[in-house]
Design an enzyme around this catalytic site. Structure first.
Site, short mmCIF file in Angstrom:
data_model
loop_
_atom_site.label_atom_id
_atom_site.label_comp_id
_atom_site.label_asym_id
_atom_site.label_seq_id
_atom_site.Cartn_x
_atom_site.Cartn_y
_atom_site.Cartn_z
N HIS A 101 59.50 69.08 -4.43
CA HIS A 101 58.83 70.34 -4.13
C HIS A 101 58.89 70.75 -2.67
CE1 HIS A 101 56.05 73.63 -4.47
NE2 HIS A 101 55.14 73.05 -3.72
N GLU A 149 59.33 75.36 6.67
CA GLU A 149 59.60 74.08 6.02
C GLU A 149 60.73 73.29 6.66
OE1 GLU A 149 60.27 72.30 1.48
OE2 GLU A 149 60.01 74.46 1.80
N ARG A 193 51.83 66.96 2.29
CA ARG A 193 51.23 68.25 2.62
C ARG A 193 50.01 68.55 1.76
NH1 ARG A 193 51.77 73.34 0.47
NH2 ARG A 193 53.67 72.90 -0.73
N GLU A 200 41.71 73.71 -4.40
CA GLU A 200 42.93 73.01 -4.79
C GLU A 200 42.83 71.55 -4.39
OE1 GLU A 200 46.09 76.74 -4.68
OE2 GLU A 200 46.36 75.09 -3.29
N SER A 207 51.23 75.24 3.63
CA SER A 207 52.60 75.56 4.03
C SER A 207 52.71 77.00 4.53
CB SER A 207 53.57 75.32 2.88
OG SER A 207 53.17 76.03 1.72
N LEU A 208 52.15 77.94 3.80
CA LEU A 208 52.22 79.33 4.25
C LEU A 208 51.47 79.51 5.56
CD1 LEU A 208 51.75 81.26 0.87
CD2 LEU A 208 53.87 80.90 2.14
N ASP A 219 70.31 74.00 5.24
CA ASP A 219 71.32 74.46 6.21
C ASP A 219 70.83 74.41 7.65
OD1 ASP A 219 72.57 75.02 3.84
OD2 ASP A 219 72.46 77.19 4.03
N ARG A 243 48.61 65.64 -3.80
CA ARG A 243 49.78 65.67 -4.68
C ARG A 243 50.51 64.34 -4.79
NH1 ARG A 243 52.14 71.49 -2.57
NH2 ARG A 243 50.55 72.79 -3.59
N HIS A 248 55.89 67.43 -6.40
CA HIS A 248 54.71 68.07 -7.01
C HIS A 248 54.48 67.44 -8.38
CE1 HIS A 248 51.85 71.02 -8.35
NE2 HIS A 248 51.86 71.59 -7.15
N GLN A 282 52.89 79.98 -5.36
CA GLN A 282 51.90 80.51 -6.30
C GLN A 282 50.47 80.42 -5.77
OE1 GLN A 282 52.54 78.04 -9.73
NE2 GLN A 282 54.39 79.10 -10.37
N GLY A 283 50.12 79.23 -5.27
CA GLY A 283 48.71 78.93 -5.02
C GLY A 283 48.02 79.85 -4.04
#
Length: 496
Positions: free
Chosen positions: A339, A363, A374, A114, A379-380, A211, A278, A232, A46-47
Site C-alpha cells: 500500500h 510518498e 504510517r 481510524e 499521508s495527505l 521513478d 496497519r 494495508h 479514501q480515508g
C-alpha cells in the site's frame, strides 16, 4: 516550446499540485505528469486527512504520540512535530481553495476515527477524499498563468549541471509522439509517489513505479529506509494486480475483521483489535492464517444501518457491487496488500535532499514522519506540510540567487532494441516472495542476486530509452534498494 523553467515539479498528486500553488507567481513552473493529471495515488486516497481541528477535545500532543506509536518510535520527532503543528493550518488553507469535507448535523466538520488514532480527527469527503482534494487543486493550478502542465510525459533523465538541472522528458501531445524534450530548471521537486508496482499486488495506481527515487539515486541523493513498506490489511481480495482498498475508516466505523470461521480474532494479537495500526493488523492476519490454516478473511459491517453505510462509503459500496458483494449485507473478502512506502529520498525539514536545489515531497520522500509504519490519514497531511516547506525554501532562495540555466541537451538516443518481455513480471514475483508483510531474509538474498543481474542487463544492454525501459529500470532499482535494506536490517538484528 519553452525550454527554461524556474521550477520543474515531477508528479501531480497532492504534493506536486499543492507545492506548485505555494510557489511565488513570479516563478515559471512546469508540472510533469506521467499520465493524465487526475491519475495519482493521492486521487485514490479514501480515508481522509488527519489533523487536530477541534482543540476543545483533541490536542496536537495526542496526534504526535499516536504517530510515534504507530511508527514504532522510529520516527524523526522534529518532522512529526512539524507535521502535527502545521497540519491544521494547511487543512484550513485547503478549504479556502475550495476543498469540501463532510459535515455533521450541527454543520461542523465531521471527524472520523481510524486505526491507531486515539481521537476522531480525520476529515473526509465521503470515501473519496483524495479525489476531492486533487480535483480542487487541479482547478486552482489551471487558473495560475505561471504554471504549465505536461500530461502523458515521463522524465527519463535528470542531471545536476552547475546551479541547475538538465531534464530529459519523453513528451506526448498532438504535436509530439513520445519525443525527447530537453529542458533546464533552477530547482526540481520530485513528487512522484510510491513504488507499489514493484509488487505483484498493490493498491497503487499504474504510475507508481518509483521513478523519482530512481532519478534521485542516479544523482547520488541519499535514499533511506526503503524496506519500510506498509501492507494495508484490508484490500479487497480480488485477482487483479491493482487491488482497491476497503478503507481504514470502515473499521473505524465499526466493521469486524473475521476469519474463515466467522470469528473475530485481532484481540488475540493486540488489545486494540481491529483498530490497531496497519502493520499490526497485517501481521495479525498472517499469524491467524498460520493458526487456522486458511487465507480467507472478511470484513463485516452488515449489522450497521444500510442507509448509513451507503452514504458514508458510496465509492466502496459501488465498487463492491461491481464485484458481486453488497457491503450492507455480505462478508467482504480482504487480504493484506502492498500500500505505502515510508522510506524514500531522504530530506530535511525543508524537503531538501542531499543534492543542492533538489527537493522531494510526498510518498517518494523520507521525511521520517512515519517511522516504520504510517498512521492512517497522515499521508495527505505530509504531502501538504512538506510540499509547502519545499516551496517556501525555493521562494526564499530564488529571491537571492541569480537566475541561470544550464544547457539541457542530452546525447541523442540511437538505440533501437527494446527490453525483453517478462522483466517486470519476474521482478514482481521475486518481491512478492521475498518481502510480503514479514520479510523472508533467505528469499530476499536470493532475489537480490537475481535482480542485480536484471538491473545490470538493463543498464548495459543497449536498450532504447523509452517509457517501458525507464519504468522497468525503476522497478529493478527500487527492488534492489528494498532488498538491500532488508538484508542490512536483518544483519543488524542478528548481531544483537
Amino acid at each position: 516550446m519553452e525550454q527554461n523553467y524556474d521550477v520543474v515539479i515531477v508528479g501531480t498528486g497532492v504534493a506536486g499540485l499543492y507545492g506548485a500553488l505555494q510557489l511565488d507567481e513570479r516563478l515559471k513552473v512546469l508540472l510533469i505528469c506521467k499520465r493524465e493529471i487526475t491519475l495519482s495515488n493521492s486521487s485514490l486516497a479514501q480515508g481522509g486527512v488527519a489533523a487536530v481541528t477541534r482543540p476543545d477535545y483533541d490536542d496536537v500532543s495526542y496526534h504526535i504520540q499516536d504517530t510515534l506509536v504507530a511508527g514504532g518510535h522510529k520516527n524523526n520527532l522534529a518532522a512529526v512535530e512539524k507535521l502535527c503543528n502545521e497540519g491544521p493550518n494547511e487543512v484550513r488553507h485547503l478549504m479556502e481553495l475550495g476543498v469540501e469535507f463532510d459535515t455533521d448535523e450541527q454543520g461542523q466538520t465531521h471527524l472520523t476515527l481510524e486505526g491507531g488514532h486515539s481521537k476522531p480527527r480525520v476529515l473526509h469527503h465521503k470515501d473519496s477524499t483524495g479525489r476531492e482534494m486533487v480535483n480542487k487543486l487541479i482547478h486552482n493550478v489551471k487558473n495560475r498563468s505561471n504554471i504549465t502542465i505536461w500530461e502523458h510525459s515521463i522524465v527519463v533523465g535528470l542531471e545536476k549541471r552547475g546551479d541547475g538541472f538538465a531534464i530529459d522528458a519523453l513528451y506526448d501531445d498532438e504535436h509530439h509522439d513520445n519525443e525527447h524534450c530537453y529542458i533546464a530548471a533552477r530547482y526540481v521537486m520530485l513528487c512522484t509517489g510510491g513504488i507499489g508496482r514493484v509488487y505483484r499486488y498493490t493498491t497503487n495506481s499504474a504510475i507508481a513505479t518509483g521513478d523519482g527515487i530512481t532519478l534521485a539515486y542516479q544523482m547520488g541523493a541519499r535514499i533511506k529506509n526503503l524496506s519500510f513498506v506498509q501492507f494495508h490489511p484490508t484490500a479487497f481480495a480480488g485477482n487483479v494486480r491493482e487491488q482497491f482498498l476497503i478503507s481504514e475508516a470502515v473499521r473505524g466505523e465499526g466493521a469486524h475483521l473475521i476469519n474463515c470461521h466467522g470469528e473475530r480474532f485481532m484481540t488475540r494479537y493486540d488489545p486494540r483489535g481491529e483498530l490497531a495500526p496497519r502493520d499490526v493488523v497485517s501481521r495479525g492476519i498472517m499469524a491467524e492464517q498460520s493458526r487456522v490454516g486458511s487465507d480467507k478473511f472478511y470484513l463485516d459491517i452488515s449489522y450497521k444501518d444500510p442507509k448509513f453505510i451507503k452514504e458514508r462509503f458510496p465509492m466502496i459500496y459501488g465498487a463492491l457491487l461491481v464485484e458481486g458483494y453488497d457491503l450492507t449485507r455480505d462478508w467482504i473478502p480482504v487480504y493484506p496488500c502492498q500500500h505505502y512506502l515510508m522510506g524514500g529520498i531522504d530530506v530535511d525539514l525543508r524537503s531538501a535532499t542531499t543534492v543542492d536545489r533538489l527537493y522531494a515531497c510526498g510518498e517518494c520522500s523520507h521525511t521520517g514522519v512515519h517511522g516504520a509504519n504510517r498512521l492512517a490519514s497522515n499521508s495527505l497531511l505530509e504531502a501538504l506540510v512538506f510540499s509547502h516547506a519545499a516551496a517556501e525554501d525555493i521562494n526564499r532562495r530564488s529571491r537571492i540567487e541569480p537566475a541561470s540555466f544550464p544547457d539541457p541537451a542530452f546525447p541523442a538516443d540511437r538505440r533501437l532494441n527494446r527490453i525483453p518481455k517478462g522483466v517486470r513480471t519476474e521482478i514482481r514475483s521475486i518481491m512478492q516472495e521475498a518481502d510480503f508483510v514479514v520479510p523472508n531474509p533467505e528469499r530476499a538474498a536470493q532475489g537480490l542476486s537475481r535482480i542485480l543481474d536484471i538491473r545490470r542487463m538493463l543498464l548495459e544492454g543497449g536498450y532504447m530509452v523509452n517509457h517501458d525501459y525507464f519504468e522497468a529500470l525503476s522497478l529493478a532499482t527500487i527492488a534492489c534498494l528494498v532488498l538491500q535494506d532488508v538484508a542490512e536490517k536483518y544483519e543488524k538484528e542478528e548481531e544483537r
